[in-house]
Design an enzyme around this catalytic site. Structure first.
Site, PDB file in Angstrom:
ATOM      1  N   ASP A   1      -7.102   3.361  10.531  1.00  0.00           N
ATOM      2  CA  ASP A   1      -6.653   2.777   9.271  1.00  0.00           C
ATOM      3  C   ASP A   1      -7.812   2.953   8.305  1.00  0.00           C
ATOM      4  OD1 ASP A   1      -5.022   1.489   7.476  1.00  0.00           O
ATOM      5  OD2 ASP A   1      -4.534  -0.167   8.818  1.00  0.00           O
TER       6      ASP A   1
ATOM      7  N   CYS B   1      -8.100 -13.417  17.931  1.00  0.00           N
ATOM      8  CA  CYS B   1      -8.864 -12.264  18.403  1.00  0.00           C
ATOM      9  C   CYS B   1     -10.171 -12.178  17.621  1.00  0.00           C
ATOM     10  CB  CYS B   1      -8.070 -10.977  18.220  1.00  0.00           C
ATOM     11  SG  CYS B   1      -6.485 -10.950  19.081  1.00  0.00           S
TER      12      CYS B   1
ATOM     13  N   ASP C   1     -11.197  -1.568  13.352  1.00  0.00           N
ATOM     14  CA  ASP C   1     -11.576  -1.600  11.939  1.00  0.00           C
ATOM     15  C   ASP C   1     -13.010  -2.095  11.779  1.00  0.00           C
ATOM     16  OD1 ASP C   1      -9.026  -0.772  11.093  1.00  0.00           O
ATOM     17  OD2 ASP C   1      -8.275  -2.833  11.072  1.00  0.00           O
TER      18      ASP C   1
ATOM     19  N   CYS D   1     -10.427  -9.498  14.692  1.00  0.00           N
ATOM     20  CA  CYS D   1      -9.299  -9.549  13.757  1.00  0.00           C
ATOM     21  C   CYS D   1      -9.656  -8.952  12.400  1.00  0.00           C
ATOM     22  CB  CYS D   1      -8.847 -10.995  13.584  1.00  0.00           C
ATOM     23  SG  CYS D   1      -7.507 -11.200  12.398  1.00  0.00           S
TER      24      CYS D   1
ATOM     25  N   ARG E   1      -8.183  -9.557   9.706  1.00  0.00           N
ATOM     26  CA  ARG E   1      -8.034 -10.593   8.672  1.00  0.00           C
ATOM     27  C   ARG E   1      -8.806 -11.859   9.020  1.00  0.00           C
ATOM     28  NH1 ARG E   1      -2.433  -8.957   9.065  1.00  0.00           N
ATOM     29  NH2 ARG E   1      -2.295  -7.097   7.767  1.00  0.00           N
TER      30      ARG E   1
ATOM     31  N   CYS F   1      -2.581 -18.354  14.061  1.00  0.00           N
ATOM     32  CA  CYS F   1      -2.298 -17.649  15.315  1.00  0.00           C
ATOM     33  C   CYS F   1      -2.385 -18.665  16.446  1.00  0.00           C
ATOM     34  CB  CYS F   1      -3.305 -16.531  15.566  1.00  0.00           C
ATOM     35  SG  CYS F   1      -3.216 -15.161  14.397  1.00  0.00           S
TER      36      CYS F   1
ATOM     37  N   LYS G   1      -2.998   4.530   7.389  1.00  0.00           N
ATOM     38  CA  LYS G   1      -3.173   4.995   8.769  1.00  0.00           C
ATOM     39  C   LYS G   1      -3.148   6.516   8.818  1.00  0.00           C
ATOM     40  CE  LYS G   1      -0.849   0.845  10.413  1.00  0.00           C
ATOM     41  NZ  LYS G   1      -0.503   0.383   9.035  1.00  0.00           N
TER      42      LYS G   1
ATOM     43  N   ARG H   1       7.116   0.487   1.891  1.00  0.00           N
ATOM     44  CA  ARG H   1       6.860  -0.577   2.852  1.00  0.00           C
ATOM     45  C   ARG H   1       5.988  -1.654   2.233  1.00  0.00           C
ATOM     46  NH1 ARG H   1       4.506   3.838   6.516  1.00  0.00           N
ATOM     47  NH2 ARG H   1       4.909   4.902   4.541  1.00  0.00           N
TER      48      ARG H   1
ATOM     49  N   ARG I   1       0.825  -1.204   0.000  1.00  0.00           N
ATOM     50  CA  ARG I   1       0.000   0.000   0.000  1.00  0.00           C
ATOM     51  C   ARG I   1       0.864   1.260   0.000  1.00  0.00           C
ATOM     52  NH1 ARG I   1      -3.405  -0.384   4.811  1.00  0.00           N
ATOM     53  NH2 ARG I   1      -4.724  -1.676   3.475  1.00  0.00           N
ATOM     54  N   TYR I   2       1.868   1.291   0.844  1.00  0.00           N
ATOM     55  CA  TYR I   2       2.752   2.449   0.941  1.00  0.00           C
ATOM     56  C   TYR I   2       3.952   2.248   0.016  1.00  0.00           C
ATOM     57  CZ  TYR I   2       0.127   3.115   5.311  1.00  0.00           C
ATOM     58  OH  TYR I   2      -0.864   3.267   6.246  1.00  0.00           O
TER      59      TYR I   2
END
Length: 387
Positions: free
Chosen positions: A350, A150, A313, A153, A155, A146, A357, A137, A133-134
């Site tokens: 975000d 969470c 999000d 999440c 994703r 994981c 962000k 980076r 995206r950036y």
């Protein structure tokens, strides 16, 4: 008495005292629910991972579930995996943090403007495993696994779906990074990269470090919080071979800051791995000034620099977690001037749709006619006049 000797003595019943490497709540939890497991096994990260609580039956053995929680396991829309390490369950099973790990039927309700990919990561993915995206980076999605999932999440559409390691996909991602010289910073994410074996993780670190234009490598992880036993001298020694390495650790609440977590953070920091925190703002869990201040103070003690507080999000089914944006603004305002500058993270959203962000800050000043009118933490007004 050494910790290992104390552990063996406890097994034999020679002593009945808590060893120094385990917090009191976890020790009591282990005695109640895992009394047949030695401390040596309990402190083995592979045992913790293998014995994650993953089913309704295992969970009901530990805690009484509400109708909302139990019904979630029986819902046909149940997609995001459920898994919690025994260690982390010992911290959350009887308090408000449980909602971050134990599903409820609330996550099956899609609210306005919610989506499975709210940050449009799939639209900025030039090849499998890379989000670019950036300009300078790239996010490298190394695994979908994981140790603990969470419920908020970002994703959730993808985690838990990649059970095997595909080196060919990794190599495609690495080749993209190698052929894109403007990328100087790579963030290993997932899933959680620290669920990988040392050998697989080193394969990634070594491959990236051999690319001349890569300046820094970052690892995004919740492992020091939910599975601190994974942070071993062998792992830390290996990671430190590929400096500079930064690690963004996902903290949620002060209750996560145990002796086990501190030992893990100390080990990483002592090896020169720069630690920062990322915290998602969650309704009824951490969206107040005192909770956040306590967490930020405990992070600094662990040599973890508070980095970001995220507005949650708009992932599908997240409405029960999401707060008002004003909560985040009020928290930053309540920290500024009332604690160390190092303890104040940036509050960011975000941006949905892939905007990246964006910092959201309290309005402390008005700027016009070469003059800055400012308000400090005591609500006193001051003026700075430009030349």
């Amino acid at each position: 008495m050494e910790v290992a000797e104390c552990a063996e003595s406890l097994i034999k019943g020679e002593v009945d005292e808590k060893p120094p490497s385990i917090n009191t709540k976890t020790y009591n939890f282990k005695k109640q629910f895992y009394s047949d497991i030695s401390l040596r096994e309990w402190n083995d990260w592979k045992w913790q991972f293998k014995n994650r609580i993953t089913t309704l039956e295992k969970l009901k053995r530990i805690t009484r579930l509400s109708h909302n929680e139990e019904s979630a396991f029986l819902n046909s829309k149940y997609i995001l995996p459920f898994a919690v390490t025994p260690y982390y369950m010992s911290l959350i099973y009887d308090n408000k943090l449980r909602s971050t790990m134990i599903p409820t039927c609330n996550e099956f309700i899609q609210g306005n403007n919610e989506s499975d990919d709210p940050l449009s990561e799939d639209l900025t993915s030039p090849c499998e495993g890379i989000v670019h995206r950036y300009p300078d980076r790239a996010l490298f999605l190394t695994t979908g696994i994981c140790s603990s999932y969470c419920r908020f999440c970002t994703r959730s559409r993808a985690v838990g779906n990649h059970q095997t390691i595909n080196i060919a996909n990794w190599d495609e991602s690495i080749n993209y990074i190698r052929k894109t010289p403007q990328i100087r910073d790579v963030i290993l994410s997932g899933g959680d990269p620290l669920t990988l074996s040392n050998e697989h993780l080193e394969y990634l670190l070594k491959s990236l470090r051999n690319i001349p234009h890569i300046e820094i490598i970052r690892i995004g992880t919740k492992i020091p919080v939910v599975l601190p036993q994974r942070i071993t001298p062998t792992l830390v020694k290996m990671i430190s071979k590929y400096h500079p390495v930064y690690m963004s650790v996902h903290f949620t609440h002060p209750d996560e800051c145990t002796i086990e977590n501190k030992n893990a953070c100390d080990m990483l920091a002592n090896a020169g791995i720069v630690l920062g925190s990322q915290t998602v703002l969650l309704k009824g869990i951490n969206n107040d000034i005192e909770t956040m201040k306590s967490l930020m103070h405990k992070l600094l003690i662990r040599r973890v620099r508070p980095y970001y507080i995220y507005q949650c999000d708009p992932i599908t089914g997240s409405a029960h977690f999401r707060t008002k944006v004003q909560d985040g603004i009020d928290i930053i305002k309540g920290l500024r001037g009332h604690t160390s500058g190092y303890a104040i993270p940036s509050f960011v959203i975000d941006a949905p749709g892939g905007g990246g962000k964006i910092p959201i800050n309290p309005d402390f000043f008005n700027y016009s006619n070469n003059k800055v009118e400012m308000t400090n933490f005591q609500n006193k007004n001051f003026v700075y006049q430009e030349i």
